[in-house]
Scaffold this motif. Structure first.
Motif, mmCIF file in Angstrom:
data_model
loop_
_atom_site.group_PDB
_atom_site.id
_atom_site.type_symbol
_atom_site.label_atom_id
_atom_site.label_comp_id
_atom_site.label_asym_id
_atom_site.label_seq_id
_atom_site.Cartn_x
_atom_site.Cartn_y
_atom_site.Cartn_z
ATOM 1 N N ALA A 160 14.783 26.320 -10.604
ATOM 2 C CA ALA A 160 14.467 27.719 -10.313
ATOM 3 C C ALA A 160 15.053 28.644 -11.368
ATOM 4 O O ALA A 160 14.417 29.600 -11.817
ATOM 5 C CB ALA A 160 14.994 28.079 -8.931
ATOM 6 N N LEU A 161 16.292 28.365 -11.773
ATOM 7 C CA LEU A 161 16.936 29.217 -12.771
ATOM 8 C C LEU A 161 16.311 29.023 -14.147
ATOM 9 O O LEU A 161 16.193 29.975 -14.926
ATOM 10 C CB LEU A 161 18.435 28.894 -12.819
ATOM 11 C CG LEU A 161 19.225 29.217 -11.541
ATOM 12 C CD1 LEU A 161 20.672 28.749 -11.677
ATOM 13 C CD2 LEU A 161 19.176 30.711 -11.250
ATOM 14 N N ARG A 162 15.893 27.800 -14.432
ATOM 15 C CA ARG A 162 15.353 27.512 -15.765
ATOM 16 C C ARG A 162 13.898 27.972 -15.907
ATOM 17 O O ARG A 162 13.534 28.584 -16.914
ATOM 18 C CB ARG A 162 15.444 25.998 -16.019
ATOM 19 C CG ARG A 162 14.955 25.582 -17.415
ATOM 20 C CD ARG A 162 15.085 24.080 -17.624
ATOM 21 N NE ARG A 162 14.237 23.326 -16.703
ATOM 22 C CZ ARG A 162 14.698 22.593 -15.694
ATOM 23 N NH1 ARG A 162 16.012 22.523 -15.472
ATOM 24 N NH2 ARG A 162 13.868 21.943 -14.908
ATOM 25 N N ASP A 163 13.092 27.684 -14.904
ATOM 26 C CA ASP A 163 11.653 27.953 -15.010
ATOM 27 C C ASP A 163 11.189 29.155 -14.198
ATOM 28 O O ASP A 163 10.039 29.563 -14.312
ATOM 29 C CB ASP A 163 10.866 26.718 -14.556
ATOM 30 C CG ASP A 163 11.275 25.465 -15.308
ATOM 31 O OD1 ASP A 163 11.600 25.591 -16.517
ATOM 32 O OD2 ASP A 163 11.284 24.386 -14.690
ATOM 33 N N GLY A 164 12.063 29.699 -13.368
ATOM 34 C CA GLY A 164 11.677 30.844 -12.548
ATOM 35 C C GLY A 164 10.832 30.472 -11.345
ATOM 36 O O GLY A 164 10.343 31.344 -10.624
ATOM 37 N N GLY A 165 10.655 29.188 -11.087
ATOM 38 C CA GLY A 165 9.883 28.734 -9.929
ATOM 39 C C GLY A 165 10.764 27.930 -8.996
ATOM 40 O O GLY A 165 11.869 27.512 -9.362
ATOM 41 N N VAL A 166 10.277 27.707 -7.807
ATOM 42 C CA VAL A 166 11.043 26.979 -6.804
ATOM 43 C C VAL A 166 10.473 25.572 -6.643
ATOM 44 O O VAL A 166 9.285 25.403 -6.365
ATOM 45 C CB VAL A 166 11.018 27.703 -5.436
ATOM 46 C CG1 VAL A 166 11.763 26.886 -4.394
ATOM 47 C CG2 VAL A 166 11.633 29.078 -5.572
ATOM 48 N N LYS A 167 11.320 24.588 -6.845
ATOM 49 C CA LYS A 167 10.915 23.204 -6.623
ATOM 50 C C LYS A 167 11.506 22.759 -5.293
ATOM 51 O O LYS A 167 12.725 22.621 -5.154
ATOM 52 C CB LYS A 167 11.407 22.315 -7.758
ATOM 53 C CG LYS A 167 10.900 20.882 -7.655
ATOM 54 C CD LYS A 167 11.338 20.060 -8.856
ATOM 55 C CE LYS A 167 10.813 18.632 -8.760
ATOM 56 N NZ LYS A 167 11.256 17.818 -9.920
ATOM 57 N N PHE A 168 10.631 22.522 -4.325
ATOM 58 C CA PHE A 168 11.061 22.204 -2.961
ATOM 59 C C PHE A 168 10.788 20.743 -2.640
ATOM 60 O O PHE A 168 9.675 20.246 -2.842
ATOM 61 C CB PHE A 168 10.324 23.104 -1.964
ATOM 62 C CG PHE A 168 10.524 22.718 -0.525
ATOM 63 C CD1 PHE A 168 11.788 22.771 0.054
ATOM 64 C CD2 PHE A 168 9.444 22.314 0.256
ATOM 65 C CE1 PHE A 168 11.976 22.428 1.386
ATOM 66 C CE2 PHE A 168 9.617 21.971 1.587
ATOM 67 C CZ PHE A 168 10.881 22.026 2.151
ATOM 68 N N SER A 169 11.801 20.053 -2.167
ATOM 69 C CA SER A 169 11.639 18.677 -1.696
ATOM 70 C C SER A 169 11.596 18.704 -0.172
ATOM 71 O O SER A 169 12.584 19.087 0.462
ATOM 72 C CB SER A 169 12.804 17.797 -2.165
ATOM 73 O OG SER A 169 12.846 17.724 -3.572
ATOM 74 N N PRO A 170 10.471 18.349 0.434
ATOM 75 C CA PRO A 170 10.321 18.475 1.885
ATOM 76 C C PRO A 170 11.314 17.614 2.653
ATOM 77 O O PRO A 170 11.670 16.505 2.228
ATOM 78 C CB PRO A 170 8.882 17.993 2.127
ATOM 79 C CG PRO A 170 8.204 18.089 0.813
ATOM 80 C CD PRO A 170 9.257 17.836 -0.206
ATOM 81 N N GLY A 171 11.747 18.158 3.796
ATOM 82 C CA GLY A 171 12.584 17.404 4.710
ATOM 83 C C GLY A 171 11.746 16.897 5.872
ATOM 84 O O GLY A 171 10.518 16.960 5.864
ATOM 85 N N LEU A 172 12.410 16.433 6.900
ATOM 86 C CA LEU A 172 11.712 15.869 8.057
ATOM 87 C C LEU A 172 10.911 16.930 8.809
ATOM 88 O O LEU A 172 9.862 16.627 9.389
ATOM 89 C CB LEU A 172 12.726 15.214 8.999
ATOM 90 C CG LEU A 172 13.453 13.998 8.418
ATOM 91 C CD1 LEU A 172 14.509 13.490 9.401
ATOM 92 C CD2 LEU A 172 12.478 12.891 8.073
ATOM 93 N N LEU A 173 11.370 18.182 8.782
ATOM 94 C CA LEU A 173 10.636 19.248 9.464
ATOM 95 C C LEU A 173 9.267 19.457 8.833
ATOM 96 O O LEU A 173 8.274 19.660 9.531
ATOM 97 C CB LEU A 173 11.436 20.551 9.427
ATOM 98 C CG LEU A 173 12.763 20.549 10.193
ATOM 99 C CD1 LEU A 173 13.473 21.890 10.002
ATOM 100 C CD2 LEU A 173 12.541 20.284 11.676
ATOM 101 N N ALA A 174 9.217 19.417 7.502
ATOM 102 C CA ALA A 174 7.937 19.586 6.809
ATOM 103 C C ALA A 174 7.034 18.378 7.043
ATOM 104 O O ALA A 174 5.818 18.520 7.220
ATOM 105 C CB ALA A 174 8.175 19.788 5.317
ATOM 106 N N LYS A 175 7.618 17.200 7.054
ATOM 107 C CA LYS A 175 6.827 15.981 7.239
ATOM 108 C C LYS A 175 6.234 15.887 8.642
ATOM 109 O O LYS A 175 5.224 15.215 8.855
ATOM 110 C CB LYS A 175 7.689 14.763 6.940
ATOM 111 C CG LYS A 175 8.110 14.678 5.477
ATOM 112 C CD LYS A 175 9.060 13.513 5.235
ATOM 113 C CE LYS A 175 9.496 13.479 3.769
ATOM 114 N NZ LYS A 175 10.467 12.392 3.497
ATOM 115 N N ALA A 176 6.865 16.556 9.604
ATOM 116 C CA ALA A 176 6.390 16.491 10.993
ATOM 117 C C ALA A 176 5.325 17.541 11.300
ATOM 118 O O ALA A 176 4.806 17.574 12.415
ATOM 119 C CB ALA A 176 7.564 16.672 11.956
#
Length: 335
Positions: free
Chosen positions: A83-99
């Motif tokens: 996020a700091l380098r590219d100005g974007g957010v890289k999100f790794s999903p957790g169990l809540l997203a998978k459900a």
């Protein structure tokens, strides 16, 4: 995990679990009820019912939250360096997203750390998961049916957490010989040839899925009148519940039941039929359950409108990502 194979016991073929099936179907119609808490001894097929319900939902997802799971495993993680380098957010999903659009199953929920249970219930009721790290925020939809199970002999949940679960069902050991025999015969038939067993119940399964889909679409069009609201207040006051959460959940559950049965309006009978599941874990100790005034059948699937059909689901709307400046989850009628 997506459940769409012969390893899943059909929801329509469950035996001796009518109260649990009723509660699960209501939560499937309106996941914002806050999930279902299931208490009871081992061997009462709690996980079997949860997996069976997942197969009726849009994507058939079944996700298990293991004991010992971390907060990051549950809610997901953000790559701050990216996020700091590219100005974007890289999100790794957790169990809540998978459900999302499926079932999130938590066995022995009473043994999870209270803060984790609190987060879990927040997202189950709101349908949105928010992750904040070092001034970076990310939100995504997480609409799932939460099913938590526990054996009270192994520890209790705090009353504040109990109240956050929308519905509660208590299962017990079955000591009726005919019912036990029916359960065992069904299980043996499934184990012998699971695909043939599932094929025999395919039409009922499709009918249930269709009814859930239609009920979800109908929810917003149903309203309640003063008589319905008055009965809700009466039941909650008689149970001496804390706060107003029980009133809200009871109205939502009655609406879900009315929608599932294809009713044109919510009536007092719908309230009577959901009251036990709403009040069981909220009733003050020593207060006896109030007998329902009406004697309607307690099976949400008793409506003959169940027809076999496949059904779809609208895709989730895009969820915004923001920067933080300053560092809410029955015996099926034979088709």
């Amino acid at each position: 995990m997506t459940l769409n194979d012969s390893s899943v016991f059909p929801f329509a073929a469950l035996v001796g679990q009518q109260p649990l099936q009723e509660a699960l179907l209501l939560a499937a119609v309106d996941p914002a009820l806050g999930g279902v808490l299931v208490t009871g001894p081992r061997g009462t097929a709690k996980s079997t019912a949860a997996r069976a319900l997942a197969e009726l939902l849009p994507e058939g997802r079944f996700v298990t939250l293991p004991l010992g799971a971390s907060e990051e495993q549950l809610i997901g993680t953000l790559d701050i360096e990216s996020a700091l380098r590219d100005g974007g957010v890289k999100f790794s999903p957790g169990l809540l997203a998978k459900a999302h659009r499926g079932v999130l199953y938590v066995d022995e929920v009473n043994l999870l750390p209270n803060p984790l249970v609190d987060q879990l219930l927040d997202v189950a009721a709101s349908g949105v998961n928010t992750i904040e790290r070092d001034g970076i925020s990310h939100r995504h939809e997480a609409r799932f049916v939460l099913i938590g199970t526990m054996n009270p002999e192994e520890g209790e949940l705090r009353p504040q957490l109990l109240d956050r679960f929308g519905l509660a069902v208590e299962l017990g050991n079955c000591f009726e010989a005919p019912v036990r025999q029916h359960i065992v015969k069904a299980r043996l038939a499934f184990d012998t040839d699971s695909q043939a067993f599932r094929d025999r119940h395919a039409r009922e399964q499709a009918a249930l899925a269709q009814r859930i889909h239609e009920a979800r679409a109908q929810l917003a069009s149903l309203d309640f009148d003063d008589a319905v609201h008055a009965r809700v207040s009466e039941l909650c006051i008689a149970a001496q519940v804390d706060g107003l959460r029980a009133d809200l959940v009871m109205l939502r559950a009655a609406r879900a039941l009315a929608a599932f049965e294809g009713a044109r309006a919510i009536d007092v009978e719908h309230v009577e039929r959901v009251a036990q599941a709403v009040l069981k874990h909220r009733r003050r100790e020593g207060e006896k359950p109030q007998q329902p005034q009406s004697q309607g059948h307690a099976n949400p699937q008793a409506n003959p409108r169940a027809n076999d059909a496949d059904w779809g689901y609208l895709p989730p709307e895009p969820v915004e990502t923001a920067t933080v400046k300053n560092v809410r989850p029955l015996q099926p009628k034979k088709a």
